[in-house]
Structure formats: C-alpha cells, structure tokens
Design an enzyme around this catalytic site. Sequence first.
Site, mmCIF file in Angstrom:
data_model
loop_
_atom_site.group_PDB
_atom_site.id
_atom_site.type_symbol
_atom_site.label_atom_id
_atom_site.label_comp_id
_atom_site.label_asym_id
_atom_site.label_seq_id
_atom_site.Cartn_x
_atom_site.Cartn_y
_atom_site.Cartn_z
ATOM 1 N N ASP A 9 54.855 51.158 5.043
ATOM 2 C CA ASP A 9 55.876 50.091 5.156
ATOM 3 C C ASP A 9 56.273 49.907 6.624
ATOM 4 O O ASP A 9 57.428 50.085 6.988
ATOM 5 C CB ASP A 9 57.112 50.444 4.289
ATOM 6 C CG ASP A 9 57.779 51.756 4.679
ATOM 7 O OD1 ASP A 9 57.124 52.600 5.337
ATOM 8 O OD2 ASP A 9 58.972 51.932 4.367
ATOM 9 N N ASP A 14 55.487 54.404 11.024
ATOM 10 C CA ASP A 14 54.276 53.981 10.304
ATOM 11 C C ASP A 14 53.228 53.451 11.285
ATOM 12 O O ASP A 14 52.021 53.669 11.113
ATOM 13 C CB ASP A 14 54.588 52.859 9.298
ATOM 14 C CG ASP A 14 55.629 53.246 8.260
ATOM 15 O OD1 ASP A 14 56.813 53.324 8.628
ATOM 16 O OD2 ASP A 14 55.253 53.462 7.099
ATOM 17 N N ASN A 164 68.219 62.144 4.402
ATOM 18 C CA ASN A 164 68.595 61.216 5.479
ATOM 19 C C ASN A 164 69.258 59.930 4.968
ATOM 20 O O ASN A 164 70.051 59.332 5.678
ATOM 21 C CB ASN A 164 67.426 60.919 6.430
ATOM 22 C CG ASN A 164 66.220 60.286 5.748
ATOM 23 O OD1 ASN A 164 66.227 60.043 4.544
ATOM 24 N ND2 ASN A 164 65.177 60.028 6.516
ATOM 25 N N GLU A 170 65.853 61.760 0.628
ATOM 26 C CA GLU A 170 65.119 61.166 1.757
ATOM 27 C C GLU A 170 64.762 59.720 1.374
ATOM 28 O O GLU A 170 64.503 59.417 0.210
ATOM 29 C CB GLU A 170 63.862 62.011 2.027
ATOM 30 C CG GLU A 170 63.015 61.552 3.202
ATOM 31 C CD GLU A 170 62.037 60.449 2.832
ATOM 32 O OE1 GLU A 170 61.711 59.640 3.706
ATOM 33 O OE2 GLU A 170 61.631 60.393 1.650
ATOM 34 N N ASN A 172 62.176 57.495 1.524
ATOM 35 C CA ASN A 172 61.007 57.034 0.760
ATOM 36 C C ASN A 172 61.129 57.391 -0.722
ATOM 37 O O ASN A 172 60.662 56.648 -1.593
ATOM 38 C CB ASN A 172 59.712 57.643 1.319
ATOM 39 C CG ASN A 172 59.340 57.064 2.669
ATOM 40 O OD1 ASN A 172 59.795 55.978 3.029
ATOM 41 N ND2 ASN A 172 58.536 57.793 3.435
ATOM 42 N N HIS A 244 58.156 60.764 11.819
ATOM 43 C CA HIS A 244 57.816 61.245 10.471
ATOM 44 C C HIS A 244 56.354 61.010 10.044
ATOM 45 O O HIS A 244 55.629 61.942 9.692
ATOM 46 C CB HIS A 244 58.688 60.526 9.436
ATOM 47 C CG HIS A 244 60.137 60.570 9.712
ATOM 48 N ND1 HIS A 244 60.911 61.671 9.466
ATOM 49 C CD2 HIS A 244 60.993 59.627 10.215
ATOM 50 C CE1 HIS A 244 62.168 61.422 9.786
ATOM 51 N NE2 HIS A 244 62.241 60.192 10.249
HETATM 52 C C1 BDR Z 1 60.715 57.733 6.219
HETATM 53 O O1 BDR Z 1 61.566 56.592 6.081
HETATM 54 C C2 BDR Z 1 61.061 55.522 6.819
HETATM 55 O O2 BDR Z 1 62.104 54.816 7.452
HETATM 56 C C3 BDR Z 1 60.079 56.089 7.803
HETATM 57 O O3 BDR Z 1 59.066 55.148 8.098
HETATM 58 C C4 BDR Z 1 59.541 57.301 7.084
HETATM 59 O O4 BDR Z 1 58.449 56.974 6.256
HETATM 60 C C5 BDR Z 1 61.539 58.867 6.784
HETATM 61 O O5 BDR Z 1 62.563 59.202 5.897
HETATM 62 CA CA CA Z 2 57.312 54.803 6.463
#
Ligand code: BDR
Ligand code: CA
Length: 321
Positions: A9, A14, A164, A170, A172, A244
Amino acid sequence: MKHIWLDCDPGHDDAMALILACHHPESRLIGVTTVAGNQSVEKTTRNARAVLAAIGCGQIPVFKGQSSAILKAMPFCAEIHGESGLDGRDGKPLFPLLADEEPDGFWLLNWKETLDKVWKETGEKVDLVAIGSLTNVALLLTLFPEVKSRIRITIMGGAMGIGNTGPVAEFNIENDPEAAHVVFESGVELAMVPLEVTHTALATPEILAAIGDSSPFRRKIQEMLLFFRDTYRDVFGFDDPPLHDPLAVLFVLHPDWFQSRKMRVDIERASELSRGQTVCDVHGRSSRLANCNVALSVDVDRFWKSMLDAVAKADGVIQEK
Ligand code: BDR
Ligand code: CA
C-alpha cells in the site's frame, strides 16, 4: 533466487521495499498487488506504478486490489504518508504519476494465474510478501485454496507488545483483523516481522548521508525519508523513522540475518481495547500449535548494507537509461 510477489500500500516504507525487491541480486519481483491502507487503493496503485517506473521496473505487473477491509471501512494514514500516500515535504507527490491503467480481467484471477504459472515454471513456492493490510491475501486464500501449497507468506505487521495505531495493535493488522485471522488460520507457511524488529531499522542521519544527494534519484530517496522522519517525529516522537516494510522482503532473502521463533499467533477481533492485536504465545503457554515464525531481531547493519546497495543499483539503472 527467490520469486517474490509484493502485496503493498505504498507508502514511503513500501516504496523502499519495492526498491529492495527489484534491485537485490537474489530477488526476482514477479508482480505487485495493491490494497488500501496508507491511502486509498487508487492512490496506492498509482504510487506503486510510479515507483516501479522511476526505478526502471515499469514492466512489472501491478494489479489493483481491495479498496476496503472485509467487514469495516478502513481509515487511511495521511498523518504519516501525506495526502498522496507518498508526499514530499512540499506536500506534493514525490514520484511523477502515470495515467491510470486497468489490466484486462479480474485482478484476483489474474493474480492466481500468475502465481500458478511461476510455480509450474520453477517448481518452487512463490514468496508472497504482504506489507499492507491482509485483505487481498485473505481473499486469494479463500477463493483459491489450491494456492496454499504453492506459496509461502511473509508479512510486515503485528507486534508482540506495543502497537502503533492502538495501544497493542499495529496498523496493517488493525485495518483488517478478519482478513489477518483468515491468513493466520490458513495453514500456509507464515512468517511475521513485527514492530519490535522494524523499530530497530532506523533511517538515521548517517544513513541519509550514505544515501547522499549526488543524483536526482538519491535526492528523491533522501526527501522521501526526510518526510517520513518529520511525520514520525510529529506523531510518535521518534528521532529517526523506522523502515518497516523492506524488513519483510529481507526476511525472505536472508532469514539467517534474523533471530526468529515459531509460535502460536492469534488475532484479537472482538475486544474494544485490543482489536487487531497479534496475540503471540512467546513461551508456548497455550496448547495451540505454532502457526507463525516470528522475527525477534535483525542484523541492522546488514539490512542497511543491502538496502543501500539496492538504492545504488536502482540509481545506476536509471542513469543508464
Ligand atoms: C505499517 O503501516 C504502514 O503505514 C507502513 O507502510 C507499514 O506497512 C507499519 O505499521
Ligand atoms: Ca505498508
């Protein structure tokens, strides 16, 4: 040589994963699917195509996937990636956008057929690296269960502890926990690179200096990481941004550079407080079978060496054109 399919994404990190997957000597990127997440799927698709074109890999197929999660609408992440999903500090898209292009046929079927073709040609499993929410991957496994024996899946996502986008979730995974549940229950060989690992791969001032500004492409990468640095400072108070997504690509290419442990990972889907948490049974306290190889740490210096080599290779390819 690993045959990699990237489900993504884009997004600043990415974009770095695309560079590593395209320009690492042991990687052959066979195709890309896009999903909503960092921005709408229209924007993430445009960004994927723009990055691939900019790094000399415009011939790699890109299939536009799902615009939202299986059950609920998905929030996008402009606070970290800007309005385009891939902004520079002037608020404009970093990479020149191409005209939208819709390949013929249904993307999910096209994807499945491409995976089948590579599997038949090479006799080896394709490494599906998922660095966005798992919506596309869950649909692939549900509609075409026969692909399960032909792929391995490595994801960037989840956390063993602190999240996060939620206290323990998290981005994703939290964006589509039902899809994540399908993937973690699928029985496919699965690896996960969580926040605990990606938060050690920081784009420090030394890394920015090593990227340098000696060419337009290197200046663009610097600008990309500086935008990412600023948003990570504003939102999370980090001095330097964590990179990441390329870590999931690296895990496929160099699993020996990571410490990892097989364990049971379940996806919390009901709780108001912790929906999207990857519940990791680190000490094997449940009687449930391990379903995921979870990365615990990475050799950060080797990661950066590979990443910088890939940037240099991309820069060389662009200059030859
Ligand atoms: C993930 O969230 C997205 O904002 C970043 O591209 C990464 O895949 C980190 O939590
Ligand atoms: Ca990503």
